[in-house]
Scaffold this motif. Structure first.
Motif, PDB file in Angstrom:
ATOM      1  N   ARG A 212      25.617  33.753 -61.311  1.00 24.43           N
ATOM      2  CA  ARG A 212      25.113  33.976 -62.667  1.00 24.43           C
ATOM      3  C   ARG A 212      23.682  34.501 -62.617  1.00 24.43           C
ATOM      4  NH1 ARG A 212      23.801  27.855 -64.905  1.00 24.43           N
ATOM      5  NH2 ARG A 212      22.287  27.323 -63.326  1.00 24.43           N
ATOM      6  N   VAL A 213      23.290  35.174 -63.663  1.00 25.64           N
ATOM      7  CA  VAL A 213      21.898  35.624 -63.810  1.00 25.64           C
ATOM      8  C   VAL A 213      21.442  35.286 -65.222  1.00 25.64           C
ATOM      9  CG1 VAL A 213      22.015  37.529 -62.168  1.00 25.64           C
ATOM     10  CG2 VAL A 213      22.680  37.906 -64.548  1.00 25.64           C
ATOM     11  N   ARG A 214      20.135  35.331 -65.420  1.00 21.19           N
ATOM     12  CA  ARG A 214      19.604  35.138 -66.763  1.00 21.19           C
ATOM     13  C   ARG A 214      19.933  36.372 -67.591  1.00 21.19           C
ATOM     14  NH1 ARG A 214      17.847  29.905 -67.684  1.00 21.19           N
ATOM     15  NH2 ARG A 214      16.407  29.231 -66.069  1.00 21.19           N
ATOM     16  N   ARG A 215      20.369  36.138 -68.789  1.00 20.87           N
ATOM     17  CA  ARG A 215      20.699  37.268 -69.626  1.00 20.87           C
ATOM     18  C   ARG A 215      19.432  38.023 -70.066  1.00 20.87           C
ATOM     19  NH1 ARG A 215      24.844  35.835 -73.704  1.00 20.87           N
ATOM     20  NH2 ARG A 215      23.315  35.459 -75.302  1.00 20.87           N
ATOM     21  N   GLU A 216      19.578  39.308 -70.241  1.00 16.80           N
ATOM     22  CA  GLU A 216      18.433  40.079 -70.709  1.00 16.80           C
ATOM     23  C   GLU A 216      18.627  40.470 -72.168  1.00 16.80           C
ATOM     24  OE1 GLU A 216      18.074  43.253 -67.864  1.00 16.80           O
ATOM     25  OE2 GLU A 216      16.669  42.023 -66.718  1.00 16.80           O
ATOM     26  N   ALA A 217      17.546  40.510 -72.874  1.00 15.57           N
ATOM     27  CA  ALA A 217      17.612  40.906 -74.285  1.00 15.57           C
ATOM     28  C   ALA A 217      16.523  41.937 -74.517  1.00 15.57           C
ATOM     29  CB  ALA A 217      17.382  39.685 -75.172  1.00 15.57           C
ATOM     30  N   PRO A 218      16.731  42.815 -75.503  1.00 14.66           N
ATOM     31  CA  PRO A 218      15.681  43.793 -75.762  1.00 14.66           C
ATOM     32  C   PRO A 218      14.384  43.099 -76.132  1.00 14.66           C
ATOM     33  CG  PRO A 218      17.400  43.883 -77.447  1.00 14.66           C
ATOM     34  CD  PRO A 218      17.877  42.958 -76.398  1.00 14.66           C
ATOM     35  N   ARG A 219      13.289  43.638 -75.650  1.00 16.29           N
ATOM     36  CA  ARG A 219      11.994  43.078 -75.971  1.00 16.29           C
ATOM     37  C   ARG A 219      11.669  43.325 -77.439  1.00 16.29           C
ATOM     38  NH1 ARG A 219       8.607  41.141 -72.661  1.00 16.29           N
ATOM     39  NH2 ARG A 219       9.056  41.765 -70.550  1.00 16.29           N
ATOM     40  N   PRO A 220      11.147  42.337 -78.106  1.00 17.04           N
ATOM     41  CA  PRO A 220      10.739  42.584 -79.491  1.00 17.04           C
ATOM     42  C   PRO A 220       9.521  43.514 -79.554  1.00 17.04           C
ATOM     43  CG  PRO A 220      10.364  40.292 -78.870  1.00 17.04           C
ATOM     44  CD  PRO A 220      10.935  40.957 -77.675  1.00 17.04           C
ATOM     45  N   ILE A 221       9.366  44.156 -80.685  1.00 18.15           N
ATOM     46  CA  ILE A 221       8.214  45.027 -80.897  1.00 18.15           C
ATOM     47  C   ILE A 221       7.434  44.532 -82.107  1.00 18.15           C
ATOM     48  CG2 ILE A 221       7.458  47.359 -81.520  1.00 18.15           C
ATOM     49  CD1 ILE A 221       9.842  48.483 -80.176  1.00 18.15           C
ATOM     50  N   GLY A 312       7.226  37.331 -75.805  1.00 14.88           N
ATOM     51  CA  GLY A 312       6.434  38.400 -75.226  1.00 14.88           C
ATOM     52  C   GLY A 312       6.755  39.793 -75.719  1.00 14.88           C
ATOM     53  N   PRO A 313       6.402  40.114 -76.934  1.00 14.57           N
ATOM     54  CA  PRO A 313       6.728  41.430 -77.477  1.00 14.57           C
ATOM     55  C   PRO A 313       5.830  42.528 -76.912  1.00 14.57           C
ATOM     56  CG  PRO A 313       5.381  40.236 -79.028  1.00 14.57           C
ATOM     57  CD  PRO A 313       5.643  39.297 -77.894  1.00 14.57           C
ATOM     58  N   VAL A 314       6.241  43.765 -77.163  1.00 16.55           N
ATOM     59  CA  VAL A 314       5.370  44.911 -76.950  1.00 16.55           C
ATOM     60  C   VAL A 314       4.627  45.104 -78.269  1.00 16.55           C
ATOM     61  CG1 VAL A 314       5.295  47.388 -76.565  1.00 16.55           C
ATOM     62  CG2 VAL A 314       6.983  45.990 -75.363  1.00 16.55           C
ATOM     63  N   VAL A 315       3.328  45.162 -78.218  1.00 14.84           N
ATOM     64  CA  VAL A 315       2.569  45.343 -79.451  1.00 14.84           C
ATOM     65  C   VAL A 315       2.052  46.775 -79.525  1.00 14.84           C
ATOM     66  CG1 VAL A 315       0.526  44.634 -80.742  1.00 14.84           C
ATOM     67  CG2 VAL A 315       1.923  42.923 -79.589  1.00 14.84           C
ATOM     68  N   LEU A 316       2.333  47.434 -80.649  1.00 12.30           N
ATOM     69  CA  LEU A 316       1.831  48.784 -80.884  1.00 12.30           C
ATOM     70  C   LEU A 316       0.809  48.712 -82.001  1.00 12.30           C
ATOM     71  CD1 LEU A 316       5.241  50.723 -81.072  1.00 12.30           C
ATOM     72  CD2 LEU A 316       3.786  50.418 -79.072  1.00 12.30           C
ATOM     73  N   ILE A 317      -0.399  49.148 -81.726  1.00 10.96           N
ATOM     74  CA  ILE A 317      -1.396  49.227 -82.790  1.00 10.96           C
ATOM     75  C   ILE A 317      -1.642  50.710 -83.042  1.00 10.96           C
ATOM     76  CG2 ILE A 317      -3.787  48.744 -83.439  1.00 10.96           C
ATOM     77  CD1 ILE A 317      -3.637  46.241 -81.744  1.00 10.96           C
ATOM     78  N   VAL A 318      -1.468  51.127 -84.298  1.00  8.74           N
ATOM     79  CA  VAL A 318      -1.700  52.526 -84.629  1.00  8.74           C
ATOM     80  C   VAL A 318      -2.969  52.608 -85.449  1.00  8.74           C
ATOM     81  CG1 VAL A 318      -0.688  54.598 -85.596  1.00  8.74           C
ATOM     82  CG2 VAL A 318       0.801  52.740 -84.860  1.00  8.74           C
ATOM     83  N   SER A 319      -4.002  53.214 -84.879  1.00  7.29           N
ATOM     84  CA  SER A 319      -5.253  53.303 -85.626  1.00  7.29           C
ATOM     85  C   SER A 319      -6.168  54.329 -84.976  1.00  7.29           C
ATOM     86  CB  SER A 319      -5.949  51.938 -85.648  1.00  7.29           C
ATOM     87  OG  SER A 319      -7.256  52.077 -86.141  1.00  7.29           O
TER      88      SER A 319
END
Lengths: 403, 302
Positions: A212-221, A312-319
């Motif tokens: 078995r392995v740990r399941r992967e899920a899409p990273r939140p944004i 642990g999301p990916v953070v996008l800052i638009v500025s």
């Protein structure tokens, strides 16, 4: 609730005849829905039953009863309380038409009193529907060629609309994170529970070793978009980008800020969300003043981070980094954002123009704390961003070679 | 089995009294939803910041109703084997060896023997169903926001049927639905489908009067003056712009610590020294310590 402190203010006679009571409750349910509270019809039945048990003698009890049954979101509580006050005050025993239906207008904005708290915003079709429809028709016939490298700021209305649809085609795959759930696999750790289970089934003989392995899920944004005046030329395109992102990736939380921070995730997820949000943006502009990025991030960190920064999301800052606030605060709050995410990307539309150097105080303060500094001024740059996210896999700051 | 069904307080007042008997102060805004959840036999969904006493409600309610409390603590990755049941495989394997040594293995008989209740590890949800044979227990599903969405889906099914099917054993049903209390710190939105099934209640931080009463009843060593000052200070501190506000248990810990230090009155020095009991975030402590403590104290004792 203190506003009910002086009790038996009789909202309805104790011996109110049941049909009238039921009628009033149904009407109240309708008012709630019209005011934008997410009630559920089934719960009305419970509410009617419950009022019978609790009685209508005490206003506070009645409020608690209806609230606990008809509301199930914390952010709906102020709306509920407003609606309750209006309905059960203006609403004597006789007349039940006038004030309610004024409340019952579709999607009314109910202003929030507490400043700084996440704002509630109505979902209303924009007035410039006709213009949007015209632009839509243009795009539909593909008469407009959109250059992938043309700066958004120089787009015509028709180009904007065509570009918007191109944006919706970009597929956003923001890498993966490991969850704590297990899943069967060919390679990986030995799946001890299953080994044992099979062993028992087969009378104690070990024939194979399941793994078995740990399941992967899409990273939140998490997306934080600056919509202040200086970003005006880009806002519209970037909101479309945000809306496309929200609908294509699974877990996206979006916020817009100028001097205040507003969560717009729910609006973004709806079809045509970008139009609703551009109304939000106009409202934000009404608050005036320039950008205070540090304060916006502070609000984010204290009010929202606990809820949207899980996994642990990916953070996008638009500025563009034009900041009227304190650069020290910006640096501190940004560092805090970075500690709680897996990757922090700053998108700056100005980075696309030749000769731009990030010299503003805000940008200077920010540069020390970000993982990537990327342009976001044309379609090509957004496509690059999509490719960049896809390549990221399960990288986190600290354990990456530069991408 | 003699069954002693649960008796539910006859009115909100009676419920308030019963909770009061367990040293728990429930104002109407909370007592009404609890009462309705009991009457309607629906789960009670308690939401609020960490440290406002949500879990306490379940404990106290179980005591007041004279029934048992079964608690399921949620976490990410929580699955059926931890929430409902699991076979005790190591024991089953041992058993196989013993049967082999004894008499040679008769497969059919062995399987039958191996999959009986004796080898079943019952987890909270299954235990709660079984317990209803005696008397409906309080089932506390704590911090549902920590579990992942898969588990929420399962829970939705569990709450509508109150039954569990174990392929090797059959279906186990609740005689009557247990009293379910679900808590959430709101670190994420719990799905509306689940919340809609429940009676919902938001628990705010207590106001001065309520918190003062909690302090005096839980920290009897504190003088009236100290209890007042402690409560006022914490109330004032909660309005400060901090990452993590102090919960009720922090107030109680702090009050107890001050009593242990033989303090009868607050001053800036002792607050500075003991701030770590109230605030658990270094940046918060740094931002409050020193000057700001004085300001907050002045406002609190004004």
């Amino acid at each position: 609730m203190p506003r009910d402190a002086n009790p038996p203010d009789r909202t309805m006679p104790r011996d109110a005849d049941p049909p009238a009571l039921v009628h009033n409750l149904l009407l109240f349910g309708r008012v709630l829905r019209a005011a934008g509270v997410h009630t559920h019809r089934e719960r009305m039945v419970d509410a009617i039953q419950a009022i019978e048990w609790i009685g209508v003698g005490s206003r506070a009890d009645m409020r608690a009863t209806l609230c606990s049954l008809l509301v199930h979101r914390h952010e709906d509580l102020p709306l509920f309380n407003d609606a309750f006050d209006v309905f059960f005050r203006a609403h004597g025993s006789s007349g039940l038409d006038l004030p309610l239906f004024s409340l019952g207008e579709r999607a009314r904005v109910v202003a929030r009193r507490d400043a700084g708290a996440p704002q509630r915003l109505d979902v209303e079709e924009p007035a410039d529907d006709a213009a949007a429809a015209a632009a839509f028709a243009l795009g539909a016939y593909s008469t407009v060629e959109v250059s992938r490298t043309k700066d958004f700021a120089d787009f015509t209305a028709a180009e904007l609309e065509a570009a918007r649809r191109l944006l919706l085609r970009i597929r956003w795959e923001p890498g993966v994170r490991r969850t704590r759930r297990w899943t069967r696999a060919r390679h990986g750790d030995i799946d001890m529970p299953r080994v044992l289970r099979r062993n028992v089934m087969r009378g104690g003989e070990l024939i194979e070793l399941p793994r078995r392995v740990r399941r992967e899920a899409p990273r939140p944004i998490v997306l934080l978009a600056d919509v202040s005046g200086s970003m005006d030329r880009y806002s519209r395109m970037l909101l479309s980008f945000a809306s496309g992102l929200t609908r294509s990736a699974r877990h996206v939380e979006s916020f817009v800020f100028a001097t205040r921070l507003t969560r717009v995730s729910r609006h973004m997820a709806a079809a045509g969300g970008h139009r609703v949000v551009s109304r939000v943006v106009r409202d934000l502009h009404d608050w005036g003043g320039g950008t205070r990025i540090g304060d916006a991030l502070r609000t984010f960190n204290t009010t929202w981070a606990r809820r949207v920064m899980r996994h642990g999301p990916v953070v996008l800052i638009v500025s563009d980094g034009w900041d009227r606030g304190d650069p020290k605060l910006l640096g501190r709050e940004l560092a805090r954002v970075r500690r709680r995410c897996s990757w922090l990307i700053w998108l700056n539309p100005l980075l696309g123009s030749a000769g731009y150097e990030p010299l503003t105080r805000g940008m200077q303060a920010a540069l020390a704390h970000i993982d990537d500094f990327m342009p976001a001024h044309n379609l090509a740059s957004l496509e690059d961003l999509a490719a960049h996210l896809k390549r990221m896999g399960s990288a986190r700051h600290g354990n990456h070679q530069h991408l | 089995m003699s069954r002693a069904p649960l008796s539910i307080p006859a009115s909100v007042d009676a419920l308030q009294q019963a909770l009061g008997g367990e040293q728990y102060i429930a104002e109407r805004g909370l007592a009404v939803p609890i009462y309705l959840a009991l009457r309607l036999r629906r789960p009670l969904f308690l939401e609020g910041e960490a440290g406002v006493g949500k879990t306490e409600v379940a404990k106290v309610l179980a005591a007041a109703l004279k029934t048992s409390l079964i608690r399921l603590q949620c976490y990410e990755g929580l699955d059926v084997s931890q929430a409902v049941y699991e076979w005790n495989y190591p024991r089953q394997l041992l058993e196989i060896r013993m049967i082999e040594a004894d008499s040679g293995l008769d497969r059919a008989a062995a399987t039958k023997e191996l999959f009986t209740e004796a080898f079943l590890i019952k987890r909270p949800l299954l235990r709660a169903l079984e317990e209803t044979r005696e008397r409906a227990p309080v089932l506390l599903i704590d911090e549902i926001d920590r579990a992942d969405e898969e588990f929420e889906g399962y829970l939705l099914e569990f709450l509508s049927d109150f039954q569990v099917t174990i392929p090797e054993l059959g279906t186990i049903r609740a005689v009557e639905p247990p009293i379910v209390i679900i808590t959430s710190n709101r670190t994420r939105e719990v799905h509306d489908a689940l919340k809609r099934r429940c009676v919902y209640s938001w628990i705010p931080y207590p106001d001065f009067d309520k918190e003062y009463r909690i302090v005096t009843s839980k920290v009897p060593g504190a003088s009236e003056r100290l209890a007042r000052q402690v409560t006022a200070f914490v109330q004032e501190l909660r309005t400060a712009d901090l990452y993590k506000a102090a919960g009720i248990s922090e107030t109680l810990d702090w009050a107890a610590a001050l009593v242990a230090l033989d303090r009868d009155v607050l001053d800036a020095g002792v607050i500075d020294e003991t701030l770590g009991l109230l605030l658990k975030n270094q940046e918060d402590i740094d931002s409050v310590r020193g000057e700001r403590v004085g300001t907050i104290l002045a406002r609190a004792t004004a």
